[in-house]
Design an enzyme around this catalytic site. Structure first.
Site, PDB file in Angstrom:
ATOM      1  N   HIS A 109      -1.700 -98.555 -22.618  1.00 57.90           N
ATOM      2  CA  HIS A 109      -1.900 -99.116 -21.288  1.00 57.90           C
ATOM      3  C   HIS A 109      -1.668-100.614 -21.401  1.00 57.90           C
ATOM      4  CE1 HIS A 109      -4.621 -95.574 -19.830  1.00 57.90           C
ATOM      5  NE2 HIS A 109      -3.485 -95.187 -20.393  1.00 57.90           N
TER       6      HIS A 109
ATOM      7  N   GLU B  97      -6.385 -88.933 -22.867  1.00 65.24           N
ATOM      8  CA  GLU B  97      -6.543 -90.388 -23.014  1.00 65.24           C
ATOM      9  C   GLU B  97      -7.702 -90.691 -23.957  1.00 65.24           C
ATOM     10  OE1 GLU B  97      -6.867 -93.191 -19.387  1.00 65.24           O
ATOM     11  OE2 GLU B  97      -8.859 -93.293 -20.313  1.00 65.24           O
TER      12      GLU B  97
ATOM     13  N   ARG C 149      -2.691-103.011 -13.171  1.00 57.92           N
ATOM     14  CA  ARG C 149      -3.143-104.358 -12.870  1.00 57.92           C
ATOM     15  C   ARG C 149      -4.357-104.741 -13.711  1.00 57.92           C
ATOM     16  NH1 ARG C 149      -6.439-105.803  -7.594  1.00 57.92           N
ATOM     17  NH2 ARG C 149      -7.999-104.859  -8.972  1.00 57.92           N
TER      18      ARG C 149
ATOM     19  N   THR D 104      -6.166 -96.663 -23.895  1.00 53.83           N
ATOM     20  CA  THR D 104      -6.528 -97.654 -22.878  1.00 53.83           C
ATOM     21  C   THR D 104      -6.479 -99.077 -23.447  1.00 53.83           C
ATOM     22  OG1 THR D 104      -8.849 -97.333 -23.447  1.00 53.83           O
ATOM     23  CG2 THR D 104      -8.010 -96.103 -21.559  1.00 53.83           C
TER      24      THR D 104
END
Ligand code: FAD
Length: 316
Positions: free
Chosen positions: A93, A17, A123, A48
Site C-alpha cells: 500500500h 491483507e 490517500r 498495509t
C-alpha cells in the site's frame, strides 16, 4: 500481474491483507501469519502502510518533547521478502500522506527495482493529531493524484524533465472503494464520481473497504457499472473475531453491522462465542459473493490468520 489473474480467472480468487509487525518483531511473525494460508493458493497478498505518529515524551523540568515514531515500518521490505520466499505477488500500500512527490517517485523506483509491480494507491487517513487530512507540502492531495503520478512513471515520465531515455515502470494499480461511502464524502454519488476519476486516471481495479451487508456491496457494484466503472471490484471481508471488534470495527472503519448480525453477537458472552458467530457470518458472505461472481475475495487478517483459515478451508 494481479490484473491478468483477475481478468483471466474463471473462479473467484482468494487473497488477503496483512500488517507489518510492530517495530522490534522479526520477519518470522509475518511468515507465521502467511504460512497457514498458503495452502489456499492466494492470488496475492497486500501489505498495509502505516504513517508516522506523534507522541509527547516528558523531559526534564516538565518539558514535553514531540517525537515522530513509526510503529509499523517495513512495508516494502516485507513485500520483497514475501515475493522471494513464497513466489507470491505482494502488493504494498502506498499513501499520499507524509510523502512529497519526489519521495513517492523514489519509493516507486525502489519497488520497481525489487520486482514489485503492483501497488494499492491510497490517500491515507489524517494522523491522530490532525483534525482532517493534511497533504505533505509538495505531495499528492488525493489518491487520484497518486494514481496519475504512477501512470506517468509507467510512461517513463519522471519528475526530472531532463532525463532522457528513462526506463518506464510497469505498475498495476489498485484503488480503494467504499460500499458504505467514504466518511468524508457528502453522499454516495459524489464518492462514486471520485472513484471514477481514479479509474479514468488509470487505476486497474478496486478493493473495497470491509462490509458486513452483501446487499450494500451488490448495490455499490450496480452503481459503479451504471456510472461506467468497468474494472474488477474486489470485496473486502473481515471476520469479527472477538468482543472488542464489535465496537472497534464500526467506529474505526465507519461501517454498520446489520441487525441480524448484532442480534446474534448480543447473545455472545465470550471471545470464543463471538469467533463462532463472526466466522459463520463471513463464511456466508463469502458464499454469496462467489455466487455473485466476485473476481476475488480479499480477507483482512489484521495479523491473525486463524479466522481466515477457518473460512478459507470451507470455501476455497
Ligand atoms: P481518496 O480516493 O483520495 O478519497 C478521499 C476522500 O476525498 C473521499 O471522501 C473522496 O470522495 C474525496 N475526494 C477524492 N478526490 C477528490 C477531489 N478531487 N476533490 C474533493 N474530494 C475528493 N490507510 C493507510 O494509511 N494505510 C493503508 O495501508 C490503508 N489501506 C487501505 C486499504 C483499503 C482496501 C481501504 C479501503 C482503505 C485503506 N486505508 C489505508 C484507508 C484510506 O487511506 C482511507 O480510507 C482514506 O481516508 C481515504 O483513502 P482513499 O485512497 O480512498 O482516498
Amino acid at each position: 500481474m494481479v490484473l491478468d489473474k483477475l481478468k483471466n480467472n474463471k473462479n473467484t480468487l482468494f487473497s488477503f491483507e496483512i500488517l507489518p509487525p510492530l517495530k522490534g518483531k522479526s520477519i518470522q511473525s509475518i511468515y507465521d501469519g502467511i504460512d497457514p494460508l498458503i495452502e489456499f493458493n492466494p492470488a496475492f497478498v497486500n501489505v498495509t502502510y502505516h504513517r508516522e505518529e506523534f507522541v509527547y515524551k516528558k523531559r526534564e523540568k516538565g518539558y514535553l518533547e514531540k517525537i515522530s515514531i513509526k510503529k509499523r515500518p517495513g512495508t516494502v521490505g516485507i513485500c520483497a521478502a514475501i515475493q522471494n520466499k513464497y513466489d507470491l505477488e505482494a502488493i504494498p500500500h502506498l499513501i499520499c500522506g507524509g510523502f512529497t512527490k519526489e519521495e513517492t517517485e523514489n519509493a516507486l523506483i525502489d519497488l520497481n527495482f525489487l520486482g514489485i509491480n503492483n501497488v494499492l494507491a491510497l490517500r491515507g487517513d489524517p494522523i491522530k493529531t490532525e483534525p482532517h487530512f493534511i497533504p505533505e507540502p509538495g505531495g499528492n492531495k488525493y489518491a487520484v493524484d497518486l494514481v496519475k503520478q504512477i501512470v506517468e512513471l509507467n510512461h517513463g515520465k519522471y519528475m526530472d524533465e531532463n532525463l532522457e531515455h528513462a526506463s518506464p515502470t510497469n505498475f498495476s494499480i489498485g484503488v480503494a472503494g467504499y460500499p458504505e461511502k467514504h466518511f468524508e464524502a457528502p453522499n454516495m454519488k459524489a464518492d462514486i464520481k471520485r472513484l471514477k476519476e481514479k479509474i479514468d486516471a488509470g487505476a486497474d481495479y478496486i478493493v473495497t473497504q470491509l462490509f458486513y451487508d452483501n446487499q450494500k456491496f451488490f448495490k455499490f457494484v450496480e452503481i459503479c457499472r451504471k456510472e461506467g466503472i468497468n474494472v474488477p471490484i474486489i470485496p473486502g471481508i473481515k471476520p469479527i473475531e472477538n468482543l472488542r471488534h464489535i465496537s472497534f470495527l464500526p467506529k474505526f472503519f465507519n461501517i454498520d453491522l446489520p441487525t441480524d448480525l448484532t442480534d446474534e453477537l448480543d447473545k455472545c458472552q465470550t471471545n470464543e462465542a463471538v469467533f463462532e458467530v463472526g466466522t459463520a457470518w463471513a463464511k456466508q458472505q463469502s458464499k454469496e459473493l462467489i455466487e455473485f461472481g466476485a473476481p476475488c475475495i480479499h480477507y483482512y487478517t489484521m495479523g491473525k490468520s486463524k479466522a481466515v483459515k477457518k473460512i478459507a478451508s470451507q470455501i476455497f
